[in-house]
Design an enzyme around this catalytic site. Sequence first.
Site, short mmCIF file in Angstrom:
data_model
loop_
_atom_site.label_atom_id
_atom_site.label_comp_id
_atom_site.label_asym_id
_atom_site.label_seq_id
_atom_site.Cartn_x
_atom_site.Cartn_y
_atom_site.Cartn_z
N PRO A 1 0.82 -1.22 0.00
CA PRO A 1 0.00 0.00 0.00
C PRO A 1 0.85 1.27 0.00
O PRO A 1 1.98 1.25 0.52
CB PRO A 1 -0.80 -0.10 1.31
N ASP A 2 0.33 2.35 -0.60
CA ASP A 2 1.04 3.62 -0.47
C ASP A 2 0.62 4.27 0.85
O ASP A 2 0.00 3.61 1.71
CB ASP A 2 0.82 4.52 -1.70
N PHE A 3 0.94 5.54 1.05
CA PHE A 3 0.65 6.18 2.33
C PHE A 3 -0.64 7.00 2.31
O PHE A 3 -1.46 6.92 3.20
CB PHE A 3 1.82 7.08 2.74
N ARG A 4 -0.82 7.79 1.23
CA ARG A 4 -1.83 8.83 1.28
C ARG A 4 -3.04 8.62 0.39
O ARG A 4 -3.91 9.48 0.35
CB ARG A 4 -1.18 10.19 0.98
N ASN B 1 11.07 4.76 -1.36
CA ASN B 1 10.56 3.47 -0.90
C ASN B 1 11.64 2.69 -0.16
O ASN B 1 12.82 2.78 -0.49
CB ASN B 1 10.04 2.65 -2.08
N ASP C 1 11.21 -0.67 0.23
CA ASP C 1 10.91 -2.08 -0.06
C ASP C 1 12.01 -2.81 -0.83
O ASP C 1 11.96 -4.04 -0.97
CB ASP C 1 9.56 -2.19 -0.79
N HIS D 1 15.05 7.09 1.91
CA HIS D 1 14.45 6.81 3.21
C HIS D 1 14.91 5.46 3.79
O HIS D 1 14.29 4.92 4.69
CB HIS D 1 12.91 6.86 3.12
N CYS E 1 24.08 -1.27 20.11
CA CYS E 1 25.47 -1.63 19.77
C CYS E 1 25.75 -1.54 18.28
O CYS E 1 26.86 -1.80 17.84
CB CYS E 1 25.81 -3.03 20.28
N CYS F 1 18.33 -7.25 20.26
CA CYS F 1 19.67 -7.67 19.85
C CYS F 1 20.00 -9.05 20.42
O CYS F 1 19.68 -9.36 21.57
CB CYS F 1 20.68 -6.64 20.36
N CYS G 1 23.68 -6.85 25.52
CA CYS G 1 23.23 -5.61 24.88
C CYS G 1 21.70 -5.48 24.96
O CYS G 1 21.16 -4.62 25.62
CB CYS G 1 23.69 -5.58 23.42
N GLY H 1 4.70 7.99 -9.18
CA GLY H 1 4.04 7.41 -8.02
C GLY H 1 4.41 8.04 -6.69
O GLY H 1 4.61 7.34 -5.70
N THR H 2 4.47 9.36 -6.68
CA THR H 2 4.71 10.04 -5.40
C THR H 2 3.83 11.28 -5.30
O THR H 2 3.61 11.97 -6.29
CB THR H 2 6.19 10.43 -5.20
N SER H 3 3.36 11.54 -4.07
CA SER H 3 2.53 12.74 -3.86
C SER H 3 3.41 13.98 -3.72
O SER H 3 2.90 15.08 -3.67
CB SER H 3 1.68 12.56 -2.60
N ASN I 1 1.46 9.63 -12.65
CA ASN I 1 0.77 9.45 -11.37
C ASN I 1 -0.73 9.32 -11.64
O ASN I 1 -1.21 9.83 -12.65
CB ASN I 1 1.03 10.66 -10.45
N CYS J 1 1.22 3.89 -12.97
CA CYS J 1 2.64 3.97 -13.35
C CYS J 1 2.98 2.92 -14.39
O CYS J 1 3.66 3.20 -15.38
CB CYS J 1 3.54 3.77 -12.12
P1 OAD Z 1 2.17 8.79 -1.07
O1 OAD Z 1 1.22 7.75 -0.59
O2 OAD Z 1 2.19 10.09 -0.38
O3 OAD Z 1 1.90 9.09 -2.62
C1 OAD Z 1 1.74 8.07 -3.56
C2 OAD Z 1 1.18 8.69 -4.83
O4 OAD Z 1 1.14 7.69 -5.83
C3 OAD Z 1 -0.24 9.23 -4.68
O5 OAD Z 1 -0.35 10.45 -5.38
C4 OAD Z 1 -1.10 8.14 -5.32
O6 OAD Z 1 -2.29 8.69 -5.86
C5 OAD Z 1 -0.18 7.65 -6.39
N1 OAD Z 1 -0.36 6.24 -6.79
C6 OAD Z 1 -0.62 5.15 -6.02
N2 OAD Z 1 -0.61 4.02 -6.75
C7 OAD Z 1 -0.35 4.41 -8.03
C8 OAD Z 1 -0.20 3.70 -9.27
N3 OAD Z 1 -0.27 2.37 -9.35
N4 OAD Z 1 0.06 4.43 -10.37
C9 OAD Z 1 0.17 5.79 -10.33
N5 OAD Z 1 0.06 6.50 -9.19
C10 OAD Z 1 -0.19 5.82 -8.06
O7 OAD Z 1 3.62 8.11 -1.11
P2 OAD Z 1 5.04 8.85 -1.20
O8 OAD Z 1 4.95 10.08 -2.02
O9 OAD Z 1 6.02 7.82 -1.58
O10 OAD Z 1 8.10 8.58 4.45
O11 OAD Z 1 5.25 9.25 0.31
C11 OAD Z 1 6.43 9.90 0.67
C12 OAD Z 1 6.84 9.53 2.08
O12 OAD Z 1 5.75 9.74 2.98
C13 OAD Z 1 7.19 8.07 2.30
O13 OAD Z 1 8.51 7.74 1.88
C14 OAD Z 1 7.00 7.92 3.78
C15 OAD Z 1 5.71 8.66 3.94
O14 OAD Z 1 5.45 9.18 5.18
C16 OAD Z 1 8.53 8.14 5.67
O15 OAD Z 1 7.97 7.28 6.28
C17 OAD Z 1 9.75 8.83 6.17
#
Ligand code: OAD
Length: 291
Positions: A38-41, A112, A114, A131, A142, A165, A170, A207-209, A232, A268
């Site tokens: 899953p993504d985050f947002r 990511n 992963d 990250h 340790c 650990c 430790c 694939g990033t917000s 995206n 993507c």
């Molecule tokens: P987000 O969940 O914020 O953004 C993912 C984006 O990809 C969103 O705009 C979705 O709509 C889009 N998306 C999801 N699946 C898709 C697909 N199959 N094709 C096209 N678009 C898709 O994730 P990140 O931007 O990676 O940090 O989040 C950034 C950081 O926030 C993460 O590295 C994490 C998080 O908190 C830490 O934990 C430090």
Amino acid sequence: NIIVSGPIHMALDYFNGQKLNKIVTIGGAGISTAANIPDFRSPDSGLYSKLEKYDLPTPQSVFEKEYFDKNPKPFFALLKEVLRYDYRPTTTHYFIRLLEDKGVLLRHFTQNVDGLERMAGLTNDRIVEAHGTIHVSHCTKCQAQFSLGWLRDQLLVRRHSIPYCDDKNCKGIVRPNVVLFGEPLGTQFMARSSEDIKECDLLIIMGTSLTVEPFASMIKHVPKTCPRIVINDTPVGEHLGIIYEGSKRYNRTVRKNAWRDVFIRGKCDDGVTHLARQLKWAKDLERLIGL
Ligand code: OAD
């Protein structure tokens, strides 16, 4: 399945003219959702919409250093859920690998943890995991290193809620080498992001917000002549100056700045497949994926 806005032909002409050899790709959780991570947002499927059961002050607390130090259990409970499955790289990961194979990739920056880029065969040298990664863990006391296999065993087989650990003297908490909010990004990111971005001749953002700094702002610092392709499923990056025909901020005044940004709206995997077809690399991509 995709909608393309902006001057994609210009970006593709660059490719076909073989002028490019310093492509920078930027990835976020959206490149791995097709692998069932899953993504985050994303409103319904994102991790941050599914954390009620952990009773956190805010969804993001689970990844905050300050909160982790007080209560690491939710972090490991979430990790357990993620580690339960085996994941495979997606078409997008293989497309990035293809860019490397073609000799045109300067660097892939990923948020990511992963490790799917590595699994797709990108070489160490080409990846910056801004990250961190879950593939290696360390003892917070340790600093001893532990493998992903060890971590899986602790959490999934021995069912520990917190991994400690192995060293009896430790017994520090062991956690993956990921960056939590409140921790600095690695030196590798700091060095590479400023150097590579200056040299970049095509930026592909996937694939990033683009909400988490300092990662997101990197995209502002490419040369003024560098085309930027965003792939995206929802519009992103307008707050950082990405402007393409059809975006909210697109109007006569900004049109002169909109000549270099392309938005491929869709999944993507579909976006990169489209690019590969346009570049006549579809067969190469299929070969890498093993189709
Ligand atoms: P987000 O969940 O914020 O953004 C993912 C984006 O990809 C969103 O705009 C979705 O709509 C889009 N998306 C999801 N699946 C898709 C697909 N199959 N094709 C096209 N678009 C898709 O994730 P990140 O931007 O990676 O940090 O989040 C950034 C950081 O926030 C993460 O590295 C994490 C998080 O908190 C830490 O934990 C430090």
